[in-house]
Design a protein around this motif. Structure first.
Motif, PDB file in Angstrom:
ATOM      1  N   LYS A 170       0.865  -1.189   0.000  1.00 13.65           N
ATOM      2  CA  LYS A 170       0.000   0.000   0.000  1.00 13.65           C
ATOM      3  C   LYS A 170       0.896   1.232   0.000  1.00 13.65           C
ATOM      4  O   LYS A 170       1.813   1.350   0.823  1.00 13.65           O
ATOM      5  N   PHE A 171       0.631   2.132  -0.944  1.00 12.47           N
ATOM      6  CA  PHE A 171       1.307   3.427  -1.004  1.00 12.47           C
ATOM      7  C   PHE A 171       0.297   4.507  -0.652  1.00 12.47           C
ATOM      8  O   PHE A 171      -0.907   4.339  -0.901  1.00 12.47           O
ATOM      9  N   PHE A 172       0.782   5.620  -0.097  1.00 14.06           N
ATOM     10  CA  PHE A 172      -0.133   6.699   0.241  1.00 14.06           C
ATOM     11  C   PHE A 172       0.579   8.044   0.185  1.00 14.06           C
ATOM     12  O   PHE A 172       1.802   8.135   0.308  1.00 14.06           O
ATOM     13  N   ASN A 173      -0.218   9.076  -0.024  1.00 15.77           N
ATOM     14  CA  ASN A 173       0.260  10.453   0.006  1.00 15.77           C
ATOM     15  C   ASN A 173       0.099  10.933   1.441  1.00 15.77           C
ATOM     16  O   ASN A 173      -1.026  11.032   1.931  1.00 15.77           O
ATOM     17  N   PRO A 174       1.186  11.243   2.159  1.00 18.72           N
ATOM     18  CA  PRO A 174       1.065  11.647   3.559  1.00 18.72           C
ATOM     19  C   PRO A 174       0.402  13.019   3.747  1.00 18.72           C
ATOM     20  O   PRO A 174       0.013  13.359   4.860  1.00 18.72           O
ATOM     21  N   LEU A 175       0.248  13.763   2.664  1.00 12.72           N
ATOM     22  CA  LEU A 175      -0.368  15.086   2.758  1.00 12.72           C
ATOM     23  C   LEU A 175      -1.685  15.183   1.985  1.00 12.72           C
ATOM     24  O   LEU A 175      -2.239  16.269   1.844  1.00 12.72           O
ATOM     25  N   GLY A 176      -2.166  14.065   1.477  1.00 18.15           N
ATOM     26  CA  GLY A 176      -3.369  14.109   0.649  1.00 18.15           C
ATOM     27  C   GLY A 176      -4.120  12.800   0.671  1.00 18.15           C
ATOM     28  O   GLY A 176      -3.851  11.924   1.486  1.00 18.15           O
ATOM     29  N   ALA A 177      -5.038  12.687  -0.257  1.00 17.02           N
ATOM     30  CA  ALA A 177      -5.942  11.540  -0.275  1.00 17.02           C
ATOM     31  C   ALA A 177      -5.459  10.385  -1.136  1.00 17.02           C
ATOM     32  O   ALA A 177      -6.083   9.336  -1.132  1.00 17.02           O
ATOM     33  N   GLY A 178      -4.404  10.525  -1.884  1.00 18.13           N
ATOM     34  CA  GLY A 178      -3.961   9.472  -2.786  1.00 18.13           C
ATOM     35  C   GLY A 178      -3.546   8.211  -2.047  1.00 18.13           C
ATOM     36  O   GLY A 178      -2.755   8.255  -1.108  1.00 18.13           O
ATOM     37  N   THR A 179      -4.108   7.077  -2.492  1.00 18.87           N
ATOM     38  CA  THR A 179      -3.782   5.772  -1.915  1.00 18.87           C
ATOM     39  C   THR A 179      -3.788   4.751  -3.044  1.00 18.87           C
ATOM     40  O   THR A 179      -4.664   4.784  -3.905  1.00 18.87           O
ATOM     41  N   ILE A 219       5.586  10.219  -1.824  1.00 17.14           N
ATOM     42  CA  ILE A 219       4.678   9.095  -1.612  1.00 17.14           C
ATOM     43  C   ILE A 219       5.383   8.098  -0.696  1.00 17.14           C
ATOM     44  O   ILE A 219       6.578   7.840  -0.834  1.00 17.14           O
ATOM     45  N   GLU A 220       4.640   7.536   0.235  1.00 11.46           N
ATOM     46  CA  GLU A 220       5.197   6.618   1.233  1.00 11.46           C
ATOM     47  C   GLU A 220       4.600   5.227   1.055  1.00 11.46           C
ATOM     48  O   GLU A 220       3.513   5.065   0.504  1.00 11.46           O
ATOM     49  N   ARG A 221       5.322   4.258   1.579  1.00  7.54           N
ATOM     50  CA  ARG A 221       4.808   2.881   1.650  1.00  7.54           C
ATOM     51  C   ARG A 221       4.334   2.661   3.079  1.00  7.54           C
ATOM     52  O   ARG A 221       5.018   3.006   4.036  1.00  7.54           O
ATOM     53  N   ASP A 222       3.152   2.090   3.232  1.00  9.92           N
ATOM     54  CA  ASP A 222       2.629   1.760   4.553  1.00  9.92           C
ATOM     55  C   ASP A 222       3.394   0.544   5.063  1.00  9.92           C
ATOM     56  O   ASP A 222       3.184  -0.576   4.587  1.00  9.92           O
ATOM     57  N   LEU A 223       4.270   0.774   6.014  1.00  6.44           N
ATOM     58  CA  LEU A 223       5.154  -0.285   6.510  1.00  6.44           C
ATOM     59  C   LEU A 223       4.406  -1.374   7.269  1.00  6.44           C
ATOM     60  O   LEU A 223       4.903  -2.492   7.400  1.00  6.44           O
ATOM     61  N   SER A 224       3.226  -1.058   7.789  1.00  5.89           N
ATOM     62  CA  SER A 224       2.488  -2.047   8.571  1.00  5.89           C
ATOM     63  C   SER A 224       1.345  -2.688   7.787  1.00  5.89           C
ATOM     64  O   SER A 224       0.558  -3.443   8.353  1.00  5.89           O
ATOM     65  N   PHE A 225       1.268  -2.410   6.474  1.00  4.97           N
ATOM     66  CA  PHE A 225       0.149  -2.933   5.702  1.00  4.97           C
ATOM     67  C   PHE A 225       0.216  -4.442   5.555  1.00  4.97           C
ATOM     68  O   PHE A 225       1.233  -5.014   5.186  1.00  4.97           O
ATOM     69  N   PHE A 226      -0.890  -5.057   5.869  1.00  4.28           N
ATOM     70  CA  PHE A 226      -1.120  -6.490   5.628  1.00  4.28           C
ATOM     71  C   PHE A 226      -2.613  -6.641   5.433  1.00  4.28           C
ATOM     72  O   PHE A 226      -3.406  -5.982   6.105  1.00  4.28           O
ATOM     73  N   THR A 227      -3.008  -7.508   4.544  1.00  7.14           N
ATOM     74  CA  THR A 227      -4.435  -7.732   4.337  1.00  7.14           C
ATOM     75  C   THR A 227      -4.733  -9.196   4.084  1.00  7.14           C
ATOM     76  O   THR A 227      -3.991  -9.867   3.382  1.00  7.14           O
ATOM     77  N   PRO A 228      -5.827  -9.682   4.655  1.00  6.79           N
ATOM     78  CA  PRO A 228      -6.302 -11.023   4.326  1.00  6.79           C
ATOM     79  C   PRO A 228      -7.306 -10.997   3.175  1.00  6.79           C
ATOM     80  O   PRO A 228      -7.833 -12.037   2.790  1.00  6.79           O
ATOM     81  N   TYR A 229      -7.586  -9.801   2.630  1.00 10.71           N
ATOM     82  CA  TYR A 229      -8.622  -9.631   1.616  1.00 10.71           C
ATOM     83  C   TYR A 229      -8.029  -9.552   0.214  1.00 10.71           C
ATOM     84  O   TYR A 229      -7.019  -8.905  -0.011  1.00 10.71           O
ATOM     85  N   ARG A 230      -8.719 -10.156  -0.723  1.00 11.11           N
ATOM     86  CA  ARG A 230      -8.299 -10.135  -2.121  1.00 11.11           C
ATOM     87  C   ARG A 230      -8.614  -8.782  -2.745  1.00 11.11           C
ATOM     88  O   ARG A 230      -9.412  -8.009  -2.233  1.00 11.11           O
ATOM     89  N   LEU A 231      -7.986  -8.515  -3.879  1.00 10.94           N
ATOM     90  CA  LEU A 231      -8.146  -7.230  -4.554  1.00 10.94           C
ATOM     91  C   LEU A 231      -9.605  -6.949  -4.903  1.00 10.94           C
ATOM     92  O   LEU A 231     -10.065  -5.810  -4.778  1.00 10.94           O
ATOM     93  N   SER A 232     -10.356  -7.959  -5.308  1.00 10.03           N
ATOM     94  CA  SER A 232     -11.766  -7.744  -5.655  1.00 10.03           C
ATOM     95  C   SER A 232     -12.568  -7.253  -4.453  1.00 10.03           C
ATOM     96  O   SER A 232     -13.467  -6.419  -4.592  1.00 10.03           O
ATOM     97  N   THR A 233     -12.252  -7.744  -3.265  1.00  5.41           N
ATOM     98  CA  THR A 233     -12.932  -7.293  -2.046  1.00  5.41           C
ATOM     99  C   THR A 233     -12.594  -5.836  -1.779  1.00  5.41           C
ATOM    100  O   THR A 233     -13.479  -5.025  -1.484  1.00  5.41           O
ATOM    101  N   TRP A 234     -11.307  -5.494  -1.896  1.00  4.83           N
ATOM    102  CA  TRP A 234     -10.894  -4.101  -1.712  1.00  4.83           C
ATOM    103  C   TRP A 234     -11.593  -3.188  -2.714  1.00  4.83           C
ATOM    104  O   TRP A 234     -12.068  -2.105  -2.365  1.00  4.83           O
ATOM    105  N   ALA A 235     -11.654  -3.621  -3.967  1.00  4.09           N
ATOM    106  CA  ALA A 235     -12.275  -2.790  -4.997  1.00  4.09           C
ATOM    107  C   ALA A 235     -13.757  -2.576  -4.699  1.00  4.09           C
ATOM    108  O   ALA A 235     -14.264  -1.453  -4.801  1.00  4.09           O
ATOM    109  N   LEU A 236     -14.462  -3.631  -4.334  1.00  2.00           N
ATOM    110  CA  LEU A 236     -15.887  -3.521  -4.022  1.00  2.00           C
ATOM    111  C   LEU A 236     -16.121  -2.563  -2.859  1.00  2.00           C
ATOM    112  O   LEU A 236     -16.928  -1.638  -2.948  1.00  2.00           O
ATOM    113  N   TRP A 237     -15.410  -2.772  -1.771  1.00 10.29           N
ATOM    114  CA  TRP A 237     -15.617  -1.942  -0.587  1.00 10.29           C
ATOM    115  C   TRP A 237     -15.166  -0.507  -0.827  1.00 10.29           C
ATOM    116  O   TRP A 237     -15.816   0.434  -0.380  1.00 10.29           O
ATOM    117  N   ALA A 238     -14.061  -0.322  -1.526  1.00  4.85           N
ATOM    118  CA  ALA A 238     -13.569   1.041  -1.782  1.00  4.85           C
ATOM    119  C   ALA A 238     -14.516   1.809  -2.695  1.00  4.85           C
ATOM    120  O   ALA A 238     -14.759   3.001  -2.485  1.00  4.85           O
TER     121      ALA A 238
END
Length: 145
Positions: A38-47, A92-111
């Motif tokens: 997971k990458f993110f913008n520490p000053l904005g909404a980009g993820t 842009i930063e990398r979320d060092l603690s990111f881990f997910t048990p969810y597949r990309l399709s689940t992320w896409a649906l929920w997001a």
């Protein structure tokens, strides 16, 4: 910050190779790995959530959310992410603690339903900690999917 460690680069390349192999074996099969980074913008909404890295070692595939309320699946450039210069010397930063048990399709649906990857992450955490495992936000298009 180094956006991709050798281990993450390897995991993303393996996912890309598996996606190509699955596509060749059965074009109707959808390869649906879990995001590796997971990458993110520490000053904005980009993820960005990435699942694959092409052989060019620059083109990532995953879910991109630029903060406009409509996260999308697609390709994005590692070099472009690394080249973003923000105020105060940030990038842009990398979320060092990111881990997910969810597949990309689940992320896409929920997001998509929640309007952002960040809000989807909050909802997924809540769902995991409650007895109801599927408290999806309402579907704004009413199509059930």
């Amino acid at each position: 910050m180094i956006l991709l460690t050798p281990e993450l680069r390897f995991a993303l390349r393996v996912n890309a190779m598996q996606a190509r192999a699955a596509e060749r074996a059965d074009p109707a099969h959808d390869h649906d790995p879990m995001p590796a980074v997971k990458f993110f913008n520490p000053l904005g909404a980009g993820t960005w959530l990435a699942t694959e890295l092409d052989a060019d070692c620059d083109t990532l595939f995953g879910l991109a959310d630029l903060g406009f309320g409509s996260p999308e699946l697609g390709s994005f450039s590692l070099a472009e992410l690394a080249g973003v210069r923000l105020p105060f010397g940030l990038g842009i930063e990398r979320d060092l603690s990111f881990f997910t048990p969810y597949r990309l399709s689940t992320w896409a649906l929920w997001a998509r339903r929640a309007g952002s990857i960040v809000w989807a992450e909050t909802l997924l955490r809540r769902a995991a900690s409650q007895s109801d495992p599927h408290p999806l936000p309402p579907d704004p298009e009413g199509d059930g999917g």
